[in-house]
Scaffold this active site. Structure first.
Site, mmCIF file in Angstrom:
data_model
loop_
_atom_site.group_PDB
_atom_site.id
_atom_site.type_symbol
_atom_site.label_atom_id
_atom_site.label_comp_id
_atom_site.label_asym_id
_atom_site.label_seq_id
_atom_site.Cartn_x
_atom_site.Cartn_y
_atom_site.Cartn_z
ATOM 1 N N HIS A 215 -6.914 1.036 -0.309
ATOM 2 C CA HIS A 215 -5.653 1.156 0.446
ATOM 3 C C HIS A 215 -4.782 2.152 -0.325
ATOM 4 C CE1 HIS A 215 -2.092 -1.212 2.324
ATOM 5 N NE2 HIS A 215 -1.500 -0.537 1.359
ATOM 6 N N ASP B 120 0.059 -7.496 2.637
ATOM 7 C CA ASP B 120 0.288 -6.525 1.559
ATOM 8 C C ASP B 120 1.628 -6.796 0.885
ATOM 9 O OD1 ASP B 120 0.232 -4.210 -0.025
ATOM 10 O OD2 ASP B 120 0.752 -2.863 1.627
ATOM 11 N N ASP C 50 -1.229 4.030 -0.667
ATOM 12 C CA ASP C 50 0.175 3.982 -0.251
ATOM 13 C C ASP C 50 0.772 5.383 -0.266
ATOM 14 O OD1 ASP C 50 0.593 1.156 0.085
ATOM 15 O OD2 ASP C 50 0.475 0.939 -2.089
HETATM 16 C C1 DX5 Z 1 4.397 -1.724 -1.143
HETATM 17 C C2 DX5 Z 1 3.009 -1.155 -0.945
HETATM 18 C C3 DX5 Z 1 1.962 -2.108 -1.449
HETATM 19 C C4 DX5 Z 1 2.016 -2.264 -2.947
HETATM 20 C C5 DX5 Z 1 1.371 -3.554 -3.363
HETATM 21 O O1 DX5 Z 1 5.337 -0.815 -0.771
HETATM 22 O O2 DX5 Z 1 2.748 -0.899 0.408
HETATM 23 O O3 DX5 Z 1 0.677 -1.712 -1.014
HETATM 24 O O4 DX5 Z 1 1.402 -1.182 -3.599
HETATM 25 O O5 DX5 Z 1 1.695 -3.834 -4.688
HETATM 26 P P1 DX5 Z 1 1.653 -5.315 -5.272
HETATM 27 O O6 DX5 Z 1 0.302 -5.886 -4.942
HETATM 28 O O7 DX5 Z 1 1.867 -5.117 -6.747
HETATM 29 O O8 DX5 Z 1 2.769 -6.067 -4.622
HETATM 30 ZN ZN ZN Z 2 0.596 -0.746 0.988
#
Ligand code: DX5
Ligand code: ZN
Length: 217
Positions: free
Chosen positions: A32, A166, A34
């Protein structure tokens, strides 16, 4: 329904992207990625250029935390799953064209405060639904438990959909959302902040199976 743990990569350089992928590629099928524009959310990451020629042998889903993702997606070529925020799309027509032109597929994402009604017009075109359990922008944030009722309702509405959660996912919260009906877990800090990413992924997979099992007896 495939139960999957999906490492989330939130980085600012291509080098970091490749490093993160190499740390988890032996343990998962999908990554995934971001993408943030510093407008839809108050942070920025790598952009389109860094998404070209990703390592083969893995599937990629791109989580677009940008305004008007329809203006970005057409420029990315590859069989990726493009997960766009329902709050950010201006023209769904242009979006459909961009996704088609890119050779990818569509998924839809929604913020913690966005009601499920906003998804309804787009469900038939989406392969996956991404439910945020933090306000998007950063990794390592605290899980918002209200997501659980939303996931339950979504699963009730759509018994066969792929539902990913997520934000703030660790073995404990992962088990909780799985017991509400999530079949995919995205996680960044509970994988990459650990010394052994393989072990961390194993623990998340166990939690996902256990939560899912609770739901299905
Ligand atoms: C948040 C992102 C997530 C994030 C997750 O804005 O879309 O995908 O990277 O990070 P964790 O698992 O640390 O909350
Ligand atoms: Zn994300």
């Amino acid at each position: 329904m495939a139960l999957e743990v999906i490492p989330a990569v939130l980085v600012k350089t291509r080098e970091e992207l490749l490093d993160h992928i190499s740390r988890v590629s032996n343990y998962v099928k999908t990554i995934h990625i971001d993408i943030m524009d510093n407008k839809f959310v108050p942070n920025f990451t790598i952009g389109i250029k860094e998404l070209q020629d990703l390592p083969s042998g893995l599937k990629y889903e791109i989580h677009w935390m940008v305004e008007r993702p329809e203006e970005w997606i057409g420029k990315v070529k590859g069989p990726y799953l493009h997960m766009v925020h329902v709050e950010a799309v201006e023209s769904w027509e242009k979006l459909a064209e961009a996704v088609k032109g890119s050779g990818g597929r569509l998924g839809v994402a929604l913020n913690p405060e966005t009601p499920l009604e906003k998804l309804k017009p787009h469900l038939q075109n989406a392969e996956k639904i991404l439910v945020m359990s933090v306000h998007p922008g950063f990794y390592g944030q605290k899980y918002i438990p209200e997501v659980e009722a939303k996931v339950k309702e979504l699963r009730r509405m759509l018994p066969k959909a792929e539902i990913e959660v997520d934000g703030g996912i660790n073995p404990e919260t992962g088990m909780r959302v799985a017991s509400c009906g999530a079949d995919n877990l995205a996680a960044a800090s509970s994988i990459f902040a650990k010394p052994d990413a393989g072990k961390a992924i194993g623990e998340l997979k166990e939690a996902l199976k256990k939560g899912w099992g609770e739901r299905h007896g």
